[in-house]
Design a protein around this motif. Structure first.
Motif, short mmCIF file in Angstrom:
data_model
loop_
_atom_site.label_atom_id
_atom_site.label_comp_id
_atom_site.label_asym_id
_atom_site.label_seq_id
_atom_site.Cartn_x
_atom_site.Cartn_y
_atom_site.Cartn_z
N VAL A 184 5.58 8.74 -17.03
CA VAL A 184 6.71 8.68 -16.10
C VAL A 184 7.57 7.47 -16.48
CG1 VAL A 184 7.43 8.44 -13.70
CG2 VAL A 184 5.33 9.70 -14.25
N THR A 185 8.85 7.69 -16.67
CA THR A 185 9.77 6.58 -16.95
C THR A 185 9.97 5.77 -15.67
OG1 THR A 185 10.94 7.77 -18.69
CG2 THR A 185 12.14 6.00 -17.60
N VAL A 186 9.85 4.45 -15.76
CA VAL A 186 10.04 3.58 -14.60
C VAL A 186 11.20 2.63 -14.87
CG1 VAL A 186 9.02 1.85 -13.08
CG2 VAL A 186 7.60 3.72 -13.95
N ILE A 187 12.17 2.67 -13.98
CA ILE A 187 13.31 1.75 -14.04
C ILE A 187 13.20 0.78 -12.86
CG2 ILE A 187 15.82 1.51 -14.06
CD1 ILE A 187 14.87 3.13 -16.42
N ASN A 188 13.11 -0.50 -13.14
CA ASN A 188 13.07 -1.50 -12.08
C ASN A 188 14.49 -1.98 -11.79
OD1 ASN A 188 10.01 -2.33 -11.72
ND2 ASN A 188 10.37 -2.06 -13.91
N TYR A 189 14.85 -1.99 -10.51
CA TYR A 189 16.14 -2.56 -10.13
C TYR A 189 15.93 -3.67 -9.11
CZ TYR A 189 16.00 0.04 -5.69
OH TYR A 189 15.63 0.50 -4.45
N ASN A 190 16.82 -4.61 -9.09
CA ASN A 190 16.85 -5.68 -8.10
C ASN A 190 15.77 -6.74 -8.31
OD1 ASN A 190 17.64 -7.06 -5.65
ND2 ASN A 190 15.91 -6.09 -4.63
N THR A 191 14.50 -6.31 -8.44
CA THR A 191 13.40 -7.26 -8.57
C THR A 191 12.67 -7.03 -9.89
OG1 THR A 191 12.01 -5.74 -7.31
CG2 THR A 191 13.02 -7.56 -6.10
N ALA A 210 0.84 -1.20 0.00
CA ALA A 210 0.00 0.00 0.00
C ALA A 210 0.87 1.25 0.00
CB ALA A 210 -0.94 -0.01 1.20
N GLU A 211 1.95 1.23 0.79
CA GLU A 211 2.85 2.38 0.84
C GLU A 211 3.60 2.53 -0.48
OE1 GLU A 211 4.92 5.72 2.06
OE2 GLU A 211 3.06 4.79 2.76
N GLU A 212 3.99 1.42 -1.08
CA GLU A 212 4.65 1.47 -2.38
C GLU A 212 3.75 2.11 -3.41
OE1 GLU A 212 7.08 -1.89 -4.62
OE2 GLU A 212 4.92 -2.12 -5.03
N SER A 213 2.49 1.67 -3.46
CA SER A 213 1.51 2.22 -4.40
C SER A 213 1.31 3.70 -4.17
CB SER A 213 0.18 1.47 -4.25
OG SER A 213 -0.80 2.00 -5.11
N ALA A 217 10.52 -3.34 -6.95
CA ALA A 217 9.13 -3.70 -6.69
C ALA A 217 9.03 -4.80 -5.63
CB ALA A 217 8.45 -4.15 -7.97
N ILE A 218 8.04 -4.66 -4.75
CA ILE A 218 7.85 -5.65 -3.69
C ILE A 218 7.35 -6.97 -4.26
CG2 ILE A 218 6.52 -6.18 -1.61
CD1 ILE A 218 6.48 -3.15 -1.04
N ASP A 219 6.44 -6.90 -5.21
CA ASP A 219 5.83 -8.12 -5.74
C ASP A 219 5.71 -8.02 -7.26
OD1 ASP A 219 3.06 -9.66 -6.51
OD2 ASP A 219 4.11 -10.69 -4.89
N GLN A 240 0.00 -2.63 -10.96
CA GLN A 240 -1.06 -1.65 -11.21
C GLN A 240 -0.58 -0.23 -10.98
OE1 GLN A 240 -4.00 -2.24 -12.69
NE2 GLN A 240 -3.17 -4.32 -12.89
N ALA A 241 0.15 -0.02 -9.90
CA ALA A 241 0.68 1.32 -9.62
C ALA A 241 1.70 1.73 -10.68
CB ALA A 241 1.31 1.36 -8.23
N ILE A 242 2.51 0.78 -11.12
CA ILE A 242 3.49 1.08 -12.18
C ILE A 242 2.77 1.46 -13.47
CG2 ILE A 242 5.33 0.12 -13.61
CD1 ILE A 242 6.14 -1.61 -11.21
N LYS A 243 1.70 0.75 -13.79
CA LYS A 243 0.90 1.07 -14.98
C LYS A 243 0.40 2.51 -14.92
CE LYS A 243 -1.05 -3.40 -16.40
NZ LYS A 243 -2.30 -4.21 -16.47
#
Length: 329
Positions: A120-127, A81-84, A102-104, A110-113
């Motif tokens: 907004v450019t989104v870069i995922n790291y680690n997960t 919820a906090e991540e979203s 990302a946690i999951d 959905q929040a990334i979408k």
């Protein structure tokens, strides 16, 4: 007439040079303004009080300085919820990019979408997250991380134990990265006919790791080497070995470096022999770097794999440098 033509030619040439200089200054000025655009980038950590993510933040901050970026750091604290909420807030604030672990892989999408829909450019790291929303990833190959640990252990067994050992594995199969590390580890260990796996159990965290290690040792008195798949758990397993007074008999190999591990490697009486690890500071740096490059319209690989590293008891100078660098973060 000839003198007049020469004078006119000189004046013409001077005029052209002045105009060219003006044009170059204008072009350089415009280029400088574009290059110096101060992008607004948000970095989201999973746990801001964990050493691994502190190093991620260090890397992000260094890249932000190098690339003239306004960086804002948020902490999801492993709460979806906090991540979203953080993603939605940063999107509404007009951030140019969000850099996140990302946690999951499914629940975070959905929040990334929503962020992507706001350009907004989104870069995922680690997960990783589901492919439909993951445009860019910065991280490591967890199979190779496990394979690297397996090779180190096999080399030790061949050199110090005449190629024969009874092995206990403390795994992390509840997470996909743990499964990848285990598969990689086994890909090397299974090449060594003299190594017998006598026990394998999951654990996550120091207390759990210590409890599992003590149980495994009790059930397998002939076990003489152990490996654990993730940081935190590793030191729990080490404490389990020490609590049984078996630090001379059971040698330990881990995955994921931290300051506590460094101190264990520097201690000649500690059973910790070597650790296969990633470089979170470099991951943080390259994540922000990738975000800037995408925003500037440069071509960026969809998957950026960061090099792995190894720390061993034999290379005390390298370990000491690590401990001195990160002790006060």
């Amino acid at each position: 007439m000839k003198v007049f033509n020469k004078a006119a030619l000189v004046i013409l040439l001077i005029s052209l040079l002045v105009l060219t200089a003006c044009n170059e200054n204008t072009t350089n000025s415009e280029s400088s303004n574009t290059d110096n655009k101060k992008y607004e980038i948000a970095g989201i950590l999973m746990q801001s009080d964990v050493e691994w993510f502190k190093q991620i933040q260090l890397g992000m901050e260094k890249a932000a300085k190098d690339y003239n970026v306004n960086l804002k750091i948020g902490n999801s604290n492993l709460d979806l919820a906090e991540e979203s909420n953080l993603i939605d807030t940063y999107s509404s604030q007009g951030m140019d990019a969000i850099v996140m672990s990302a946690i999951d892989s499914s629940s975070s999408t959905q929040a990334i979408k929503r962020a992507l829909e706001k350009d907004v450019t989104v870069i995922n790291y680690n997960t990783n997250v589901d492919e439909e929303v993951m445009k860019y990833f910065v991280g490591i190959d967890n199979f190779e991380l496990g394979a690297q640990a397996g090779k180190i252990l096999v080399d030790y067994v061949n050199e110090h134990l005449n190629g024969e050992a009874k092995l206990g594995m403390v795994t992390l199969s509840m997470f996909e990265v743990g499964k990848d590390r285990e598969r990689g580890f086994l890909s090397e260990v299974e090449k060594a006919p003299g190594i017998e796996i006598v026990s394998k159990q999951d654990a996550n965290g120091p207390e759990n790791g210590m409890s599992v290690a003590e149980t495994m040792i009790q059930a397998n008195p002939d076990m003489n080497v152990m490996w654990a798949a993730n940081g935190g758990t590793t030191m729990g397993v080490v404490q389990g070995i020490i609590s049984k007074g078996l630090q001379e008999k059971i040698k330990f190999f881990g995955t994921d470096m931290d300051v506590q591990t460094g101190n264990a490697l520097l201690d000649s009486t500690n059973p910790y022999q070597a650790v296969s690890t990633q470089d979170p500071e470099k991951i943080g740096y390259q994540s922000v770097e990738a975000a800037v490059q995408v925003l500037q319209g440069e071509e960026v690989e969809s998957e950026i794999i960061v090099d792995l590293d190894v720390f061993t008891k034999d290379d005390k100078e390298k370990v000491q440098q690590y401990v001195e660098k990160y002790s006060n973060i």
